[in-house]
Design a protein around this motif. Sequence first.
Motif, mmCIF file in Angstrom:
data_model
loop_
_atom_site.group_PDB
_atom_site.id
_atom_site.type_symbol
_atom_site.label_atom_id
_atom_site.label_comp_id
_atom_site.label_asym_id
_atom_site.label_seq_id
_atom_site.Cartn_x
_atom_site.Cartn_y
_atom_site.Cartn_z
ATOM 1 N N ASN A 137 2.498 2.789 -2.517
ATOM 2 C CA ASN A 137 2.248 3.654 -3.679
ATOM 3 C C ASN A 137 0.903 4.353 -3.601
ATOM 4 O OD1 ASN A 137 4.728 2.939 -4.768
ATOM 5 N ND2 ASN A 137 3.871 1.252 -5.977
ATOM 6 N N GLU A 138 -0.083 3.713 -2.956
ATOM 7 C CA GLU A 138 -1.415 4.300 -2.843
ATOM 8 C C GLU A 138 -1.473 5.365 -1.755
ATOM 9 O OE1 GLU A 138 -0.762 1.066 -2.781
ATOM 10 O OE2 GLU A 138 -1.516 0.445 -4.750
ATOM 11 N N GLY A 161 0.779 -1.225 0.000
ATOM 12 C CA GLY A 161 0.000 0.000 0.000
ATOM 13 C C GLY A 161 0.809 1.272 0.000
#
Length: 279
Positions: A74-75, A72
């Motif tokens: 990159n998000e 998670g």
Amino acid sequence: MEKYLKIEADGISVEILNPANTCDEHFSTRFSHAGYITKIEVNGEEKVSRAVEEFHPFHGEGFPDEFEKPLGYNEAKTNELFVKIGVGAEKKREEKPYTNWDMHEVVSPAETVAKRIENGYAFIQNFVYNGYGYYYEKKITVENGKIKISHFLKNTGLKNIDTLWYSHAFLRYDLKAEYLTLTVPEDCEIFNGEENITSCGNGVYEIPINEITKKGVCYNWNAEKTENIQKLEKYVAKGDYGYNELQVYMNDRIISVEPKLKIYLKRNVVKEWATEYEF
């Protein structure tokens, strides 16, 4: 409360950080908090590197593992949380690609439970955050003159787990051998930052240990499902999994042979792998 948990058998002594001591500086944002080995002795001879005066996760201390690729990241936006297996939820410092050089704050550490088992210890984590979830168990045992380290990882969350695991066997840099000998595929690629070699010949590659003088020399092999055997003087490691990448890191104090395993798990899927070390 004991700072270390110890396993002793067959002339082998293994010292492991007690995860109950969560304030220990070795429990950083990089390495797994589950089963951090700080000392290995065989017949009274130390095998892994000792701690330096001031801890830094790149000095090379002990024998930790790492799930290098977080979940998670990159998000997440700056100051939002992502998941590092073995550590917990960390706060993203800034908008840039992830590197394990960055010391992200551990906002929600994963609780690690240590259990005494036959011939050793098991370290267990259950962690859930933002749709990600995992059950992780690492066992360290000593039996028949060998140290066995086994791993069990299950995706208990709603989102897929896509990560890259590897161990760091930071061995003391006082080896008498002239070469580190590794078995690699004939069609592999090797690079050390200065040269690229497209073929390793007969599948055996020798790194000249005594010629390494500068800090931070790093050799890497790109390979898929390669036979997992590494050999040093008085040291053989055999993994029951084929590594996807192989990294060898050296500085003026340590040498570390690091097979890397790509892990992709859908919901409720399990991955198991293990390595035996014989000195």
